[in-house]
Scaffold this motif. Structure first.
Motif, mmCIF file in Angstrom:
data_model
loop_
_atom_site.group_PDB
_atom_site.id
_atom_site.type_symbol
_atom_site.label_atom_id
_atom_site.label_comp_id
_atom_site.label_asym_id
_atom_site.label_seq_id
_atom_site.Cartn_x
_atom_site.Cartn_y
_atom_site.Cartn_z
ATOM 1 N N VAL A 85 11.381 4.400 -27.586
ATOM 2 C CA VAL A 85 10.810 2.755 -27.741
ATOM 3 C C VAL A 85 11.280 2.049 -26.475
ATOM 4 O O VAL A 85 12.320 1.212 -26.615
ATOM 5 N N SER A 86 10.385 1.952 -25.335
ATOM 6 C CA SER A 86 10.704 1.022 -24.160
ATOM 7 C C SER A 86 9.675 -0.258 -24.241
ATOM 8 O O SER A 86 8.518 0.026 -24.471
ATOM 9 N N PHE A 87 10.108 -1.171 -23.642
ATOM 10 C CA PHE A 87 9.246 -2.188 -23.515
ATOM 11 C C PHE A 87 9.791 -3.337 -22.307
ATOM 12 O O PHE A 87 10.835 -3.278 -21.804
ATOM 13 N N TYR A 88 9.027 -4.095 -22.075
ATOM 14 C CA TYR A 88 9.380 -5.124 -20.950
ATOM 15 C C TYR A 88 10.507 -5.971 -21.284
ATOM 16 O O TYR A 88 10.707 -6.532 -22.526
ATOM 17 N N TRP A 89 11.563 -6.240 -20.521
ATOM 18 C CA TRP A 89 12.665 -6.811 -20.661
ATOM 19 C C TRP A 89 12.562 -8.153 -21.281
ATOM 20 O O TRP A 89 13.309 -8.751 -21.807
ATOM 21 N N GLY A 90 11.417 -8.824 -20.759
ATOM 22 C CA GLY A 90 11.246 -10.334 -21.388
ATOM 23 C C GLY A 90 11.081 -10.343 -22.966
ATOM 24 O O GLY A 90 10.990 -11.383 -23.410
ATOM 25 N N GLU A 91 10.792 -9.242 -23.482
ATOM 26 C CA GLU A 91 10.754 -9.391 -25.009
ATOM 27 C C GLU A 91 12.176 -9.430 -25.748
ATOM 28 O O GLU A 91 12.164 -9.819 -26.812
ATOM 29 N N ALA A 92 13.324 -9.157 -25.028
ATOM 30 C CA ALA A 92 14.529 -9.145 -25.565
ATOM 31 C C ALA A 92 15.083 -10.724 -25.604
ATOM 32 O O ALA A 92 14.753 -11.557 -24.424
ATOM 33 N N THR A 93 16.192 -10.984 -26.469
ATOM 34 C CA THR A 93 16.844 -12.374 -26.289
ATOM 35 C C THR A 93 17.590 -12.630 -25.151
ATOM 36 O O THR A 93 17.641 -13.973 -24.935
ATOM 37 N N GLY A 94 17.797 -11.734 -24.191
ATOM 38 C CA GLY A 94 18.368 -12.066 -23.048
ATOM 39 C C GLY A 94 17.286 -12.943 -21.972
ATOM 40 O O GLY A 94 17.624 -13.421 -21.237
ATOM 41 N N ALA A 95 16.123 -12.866 -22.452
ATOM 42 C CA ALA A 95 15.050 -13.581 -21.665
ATOM 43 C C ALA A 95 14.787 -14.972 -22.556
ATOM 44 O O ALA A 95 14.715 -14.984 -23.648
ATOM 45 N N PRO A 96 14.287 -15.835 -21.873
ATOM 46 C CA PRO A 96 13.990 -17.132 -22.435
ATOM 47 C C PRO A 96 12.941 -17.278 -23.597
ATOM 48 O O PRO A 96 13.484 -17.784 -24.805
ATOM 49 N N ALA A 97 12.023 -16.338 -23.760
ATOM 50 C CA ALA A 97 11.175 -16.345 -24.716
ATOM 51 C C ALA A 97 11.420 -14.938 -25.703
ATOM 52 O O ALA A 97 10.608 -14.720 -26.616
ATOM 53 N N LEU A 153 13.424 -2.158 -20.766
ATOM 54 C CA LEU A 153 14.522 -1.849 -21.961
ATOM 55 C C LEU A 153 14.202 -0.943 -22.970
ATOM 56 O O LEU A 153 12.898 -0.659 -22.901
ATOM 57 N N CYS A 154 14.928 -0.242 -23.521
ATOM 58 C CA CYS A 154 14.542 0.561 -24.626
ATOM 59 C C CYS A 154 15.450 0.435 -26.029
ATOM 60 O O CYS A 154 16.479 -0.482 -25.742
ATOM 61 N N MET A 155 15.058 0.427 -27.020
ATOM 62 C CA MET A 155 15.753 0.334 -28.350
ATOM 63 C C MET A 155 17.027 1.442 -28.371
ATOM 64 O O MET A 155 16.647 2.807 -27.850
#
Ligand code: SF4
Ligand code: SF4
Length: 115
Positions: free
Chosen positions: A19-31, A47-49
């Motif tokens: 399960v991989s996705f753009y890093w901007g979806e994680a809380t380390g990113a502003p949104a 990133l991935c889960m």
């Protein structure tokens, strides 16, 4: 894992695919909204889960027993691939079928075909 009830007694896709996705979806990113502490780096922009990038995948957020009763501990904050993955009783999805087969579960029949 989709939103339909069949998923609550399944969970197979959460223990089959990376399960991989753009890093901007994680809380380390502003949104971001996916808890960063449950993710790991996979690619410079992805990133991935945790738990999904291994030979026998199982997402760290998956709770319960596959094929019996499961839940996603971050359901409202799950990443986009989980939101977009359609359960086989909602619409034909060979990836749902494949994941269920891997865990000894039969394919689901799309509701439209039942009616
Ligand atoms: S494999 Fe299909 S039915 Fe099972 S949890 Fe995933 S989307 Fe739902
Ligand atoms: S975040 Fe939730 S829905 Fe997505 S793979 Fe993990 S347990 Fe499944």
């Amino acid at each position: 894992m989709s939103t339909v009830s069949a998923c609550l007694t399944c969970g197979a896709c959460c223990a089959t695919y990376r399960v991989s996705f753009y890093w901007g979806e994680a809380t380390g990113a502003p949104a971001g909204f996916v808890p960063s502490e449950l993710t790991e780096n996979f690619h410079p922009h992805l990133l991935c889960m945790q738990g999904t990038n291994q030979a026998s995948p199982r997402c760290v957020a998956l709770e319960g027993t596959i094929g019996k009763q499961v839940g996603c501990s971050i359901y409202s904050n799950r990443p986009s691939p989980c939101r977009e993955f359609v359960a086989g009783d909602e619409a034909a999805n060979p990836f749902c079928d494949k994941a269920r087969a891997k865990h000894g579960l039969p394919p689901l029949i799309p509701v439209k075909e039942v009616a």
